[in-house]
Design an enzyme around this catalytic site. Structure first.
Site, PDB file in Angstrom:
ATOM      1  N   HIS A  41       7.169 112.225   4.338  1.00  0.00           N
ATOM      2  CA  HIS A  41       6.798 110.939   3.736  1.00  0.00           C
ATOM      3  C   HIS A  41       7.975 109.958   3.778  1.00  0.00           C
ATOM      4  O   HIS A  41       7.855 108.837   4.283  1.00  0.00           O
ATOM      5  CB  HIS A  41       6.353 111.166   2.278  1.00  0.00           C
ATOM      6  CG  HIS A  41       5.993 109.916   1.543  1.00  0.00           C
ATOM      7  ND1 HIS A  41       4.692 109.525   1.334  1.00  0.00           N
ATOM      8  CD2 HIS A  41       6.754 108.950   0.964  1.00  0.00           C
ATOM      9  CE1 HIS A  41       4.668 108.379   0.673  1.00  0.00           C
ATOM     10  NE2 HIS A  41       5.920 108.011   0.430  1.00  0.00           N
ATOM     11  N   GLU A  42       9.118 110.395   3.262  1.00  0.00           N
ATOM     12  CA  GLU A  42      10.283 109.493   3.222  1.00  0.00           C
ATOM     13  C   GLU A  42      10.763 109.171   4.635  1.00  0.00           C
ATOM     14  O   GLU A  42      11.233 108.069   4.908  1.00  0.00           O
ATOM     15  CB  GLU A  42      11.421 110.111   2.385  1.00  0.00           C
ATOM     16  CG  GLU A  42      11.080 110.338   0.916  1.00  0.00           C
ATOM     17  CD  GLU A  42      10.472 109.128   0.218  1.00  0.00           C
ATOM     18  OE1 GLU A  42      10.760 107.976   0.619  1.00  0.00           O
ATOM     19  OE2 GLU A  42       9.692 109.322  -0.732  1.00  0.00           O
ATOM     20  N   HIS A  63       8.837 106.279   6.029  1.00  0.00           N
ATOM     21  CA  HIS A  63       9.446 105.007   5.606  1.00  0.00           C
ATOM     22  C   HIS A  63      10.681 104.709   6.470  1.00  0.00           C
ATOM     23  O   HIS A  63      10.902 103.579   6.898  1.00  0.00           O
ATOM     24  CB  HIS A  63       9.911 105.089   4.154  1.00  0.00           C
ATOM     25  CG  HIS A  63       8.827 104.940   3.133  1.00  0.00           C
ATOM     26  ND1 HIS A  63       7.913 103.908   3.150  1.00  0.00           N
ATOM     27  CD2 HIS A  63       8.536 105.686   2.029  1.00  0.00           C
ATOM     28  CE1 HIS A  63       7.103 104.034   2.099  1.00  0.00           C
ATOM     29  NE2 HIS A  63       7.450 105.097   1.416  1.00  0.00           N
ATOM     30  N   HIS A 106      10.013 103.213   9.753  1.00  0.00           N
ATOM     31  CA  HIS A 106       9.655 101.796   9.589  1.00  0.00           C
ATOM     32  C   HIS A 106      10.932 100.944   9.557  1.00  0.00           C
ATOM     33  O   HIS A 106      10.967  99.837  10.095  1.00  0.00           O
ATOM     34  CB  HIS A 106       8.872 101.642   8.274  1.00  0.00           C
ATOM     35  CG  HIS A 106       7.966 100.455   8.237  1.00  0.00           C
ATOM     36  ND1 HIS A 106       7.170 100.165   7.153  1.00  0.00           N
ATOM     37  CD2 HIS A 106       7.718  99.470   9.125  1.00  0.00           C
ATOM     38  CE1 HIS A 106       6.478  99.056   7.387  1.00  0.00           C
ATOM     39  NE2 HIS A 106       6.792  98.624   8.588  1.00  0.00           N
TER      40      HIS A 106
END
Length: 676
Positions: free
Chosen positions: A467-468, A471, A474
């Site tokens: 999940h992290e 990010h 991105h």
């Protein structure tokens, strides 16, 4: 004495020179950087030439870069490696930064120039990105008081200064409360059921505190295994009550007044700017647009999830009854969930952990990024870090072009807040034909390696890392001209798409085969375990959905209600939780007093965005599943239209370019098992 924060960073990739920075450098650096940034703003205001996009809007976006770097270094340290001294500096510099921010948005001369450019924007030949930047700049002035009268501007300044201080204080109290509690056990029989790794960690913690036996804390690697495996129900209760009572104990770290103060100040601010509530103010700049849309979205999902949640809860109650427990409490939830999971899927988290050695999972997520986006990660040791645990990587593309610096900080410690997050030490931008690349970091709280075992992750922690890292991609792949539109500078209900999308790969056989190898034998994870992981992917999804919805509803209640009518934080919270509550209330507990996402972080009136983005990520992953999870064409579309574009266009426009259609909620409902 020269201040390293004010010099040009003579470091590899222009990274932060942590080893040279001392605490006493920060305040003078902030003061000087504010002075420099103010001079840059004055130069824009006093430019004798007619305001243009370049000499006003673009100049404004590239102003204050030294201040931005110093702020990112300092506030990241305040989250990941804080101390009383750093917290004191934060309280001192916070009003200076608020004043500086207000000085910009309330600057009449500057706003006049911005407005003049904005008024002729249809006549200018602007790119999509320039058009977005101009609109954003104009709105940021209007939404932050540029049109207010002088007296009202003063009121706004006072509110903003007070709000910044109270939010800092809220976070300090949560950290202090987390660090203040320990459960010290000297009789091993009281710890029946706990896995060896958990006991070993507790023994190390006890030794570090000069105590005999075992010490358990509220840090996740200590707390979660205890709640999942400890057979001693009274001790589970003690831990759970302590966890839920953070900053709700009428002591010096109590956050009840801070919560009321934050919602009050936010509401006053929104009213002053002409908005009905703080949520109306926030949501104007979100995909969801207004509170009614958010509340409808949450209630629709609640209606679909409640029957499944009640069914999940009945299953838990039935399995607990076999142990003679007739009233299921919050401290029974993780314990009986694990038992039920074992019963339904013959799946034991402890059996999975040996296949998820931290280093292997890191390599796994790197391989996924390599297969999808052609990225390569090379660990390098010549970059300064703020703690010895932090790992650093050089990121390059297929053609060996430098893409980013990546920092990874995985283990809990005293000066680090709980949870997991992605952040950046430097944004990406393009200026004078040079693409200045970003410095991105992820921060987690996983179990540390011991003398006998490496760091082994639970499957939940594996999904957290993915999940992290989503990010982080991105941030790393950002490719925009302007820093304020780069990377994760997107609408808040869009920001979770890349992170939640990447979690999906954890459940796939093709992914697990890349890295899930036993840390002792190097043997690949058995296929029957992979099958069980897949089968259990929506285990207790009804209850999980209800839990997330309860947080989103609580957030919206706090920010759509007139605060004058709220006297008791606990009472208000209990009413908000009424339709989502499964377990009996615990009178000593209150979630709001440690709900850092909305009272310290950026999620106020935005917690719903986790669920909102799940609709997007389920729909996006369905596209990958139809064509192969490592399909290079679709990965390229996601990279080009989402990951590289930042906030340069409206999120739904970007999503349509990637997917070719609007997202459907059906994919989420199917994945969650809420729709057959």
């Amino acid at each position: 004495m020269s201040n390293p924060l004010l010099q040009k960073f003579e470091t590899p990739f222009n990274t932060a020179p942590f080893s040279k920075i001392k605490n006493e450098h920060f305040k003078p650096a902030f003061e000087k950087a504010i002075e420099i940034a103010t001079a840059e703003i004055d130069a824009i205001c006093n430019n004798p030439k007619v305001p243009t996009f370049e000499n006003t809007i673009e100049a404004l976006d590239f102003s204050g870069q030294m201040l931005d770097r110093i702020s990112s270094i300092f506030f990241n340290l305040n989250s990941a490696e804080t101390s009383e001294e750093i917290q004191k500096i934060a309280q001192e510099v916070s009003p200076l930064l608020t004043k500086f921010s207000n000085d910009i948005t309330l600057n009449k001369k500057l706003f006049k120039r911005v407005q003049l450019v904005y008024d002729i924007k249809d006549e200018l030949d602007l790119t999509k990105e320039q058009d977005t930047l101009l609109t954003n700049k104009y709105k940021s002035f209007v939404r932050n008081g540029a049109n207010l009268k002088s007296k009202e501007k003063e009121k706004l300044r006072k509110i903003d200064t007070e709000l910044a201080k109270v939010k800092l204080n809220f976070g300090e109290n949560v950290l202090a409360e987390t660090n203040a509690f320990e459960l010290h056990i000297t009789n091993k029989e009281e710890l029946n059921g706990l896995p060896e790794t958990s006991l070993e960690l507790a023994e190390i913690t006890a030794k570090q505190r000069n105590k005999k036996g075992w010490v358990f804390t509220l840090d996740y690697p200590s707390y979660i295994p205890f709640m999942t495996y400890a057979e001693n129900r009274l001790l589970r209760k003690k831990m759970a009550v302590a966890f839920g009572a953070k900053a709700f104990q009428n002591n010096k770290n109590d956050n009840q007044k801070n919560v009321l103060s934050i919602v009050n100040l936010r509401n006053k601010r929104a009213n002053l700017l002409g908005y009905k509530t703080h949520a109306h103010f926030v949501l104007e700049e979100r995909m969801a647009e207004n509170p009614d849309n958010v509340i409808t979205f949450l209630n629709d999902l609640l209606e679909k999830a409640t029957p499944a949640a009640n069914n999940d809860f009945e299953q838990l109650k039935n399995i607990a009854k076999k142990d003679g427990i007739n009233n299921l409490e919050k401290w029974d939830s993780a314990y009986y969930s694990e038992k039920l999971k074992k019963q339904l899927f013959d799946l034991d988290q402890e059996l999975l952990k040996p296949y998820f050695k931290l280093e292997n999972v890191i390599n796994g997520v790197f391989k996924v990024a390599q297969k999808l986006y052609g990225l390569n990660f090379e660990e390098i040791k010549n970059i300064d870090t703020y703690h010895e645990d932090v790992k650093t990587f050089k990121v390059t593309d297929k053609s060996s072009n430098f893409i980013a610096v990546f920092y990874a900080d995985f283990f809990p410690r005293k000066g680090k807040r709980g949870g997991a997050w992605m952040t950046s030490f430097k944004n990406q931008w393009i200026k004078n034909n040079e693409n200045s690349r970003p410095h991105i970091s992820i921060v987690c709280n996983f179990t540390k390696p011991t003398e006998t075992k490496p760091s082994l992750l639970t499957f939940n922690e594996v999904t957290t890392l993915f999940h992290e890292f989503g990010h982080a991609l991105h941030g790393m792949l950002a490719n925009t001209t302007y820093p304020s539109l780069s990377g994760t500078n997107v609408y808040w209900d869009f920001v979770e798409l890349p992170s939640q999308l990447l979690e999906n790969w954890c459940y796939e056989k093709e992914t697990l085969e890349l890295f899930a190898k036993h840390y002792k034998t190097n043997q690949l994870i058995p296929m029957e375990l992979v099958k069980k992981i897949k089968e259990s992917s929506n285990f207790l999804e009804g209850m999980q959905t209800l839990r997330q919805l309860s947080f989103g509803i609580l957030d919206m209640k706090w920010h759509t209600t007139n605060p004058d009518k709220i006297n008791s934080v606990k009472e208000f919270e209990s009413i908000a939780f009424k339709n989502t509550q499964l377990f009996p209330d615990v009178k000593e507990n209150c979630m709001s007093t440690s709900f850092s996402h909305i009272f310290q972080g950026g999620y106020s009136s935005g917690y719903y965005s986790y669920k909102w983005a799940e609709v997007l990520d389920a729909d996006a992953f369905a596209y990958f599943l139809e064509n192969g999870i490592f399909n290079s064409e679709i990965a390229q579309k996601f990279k080009t239209n989402i990951l590289q574009k930042g906030g340069t266009e409206k999120p739904m426009d970007l999503y349509l370019k990637f997917r070719g259609k609007k997202p459907s909620i059906d994919a989420l409902l199917k994945r969650a098992g809420l729709k057959k």
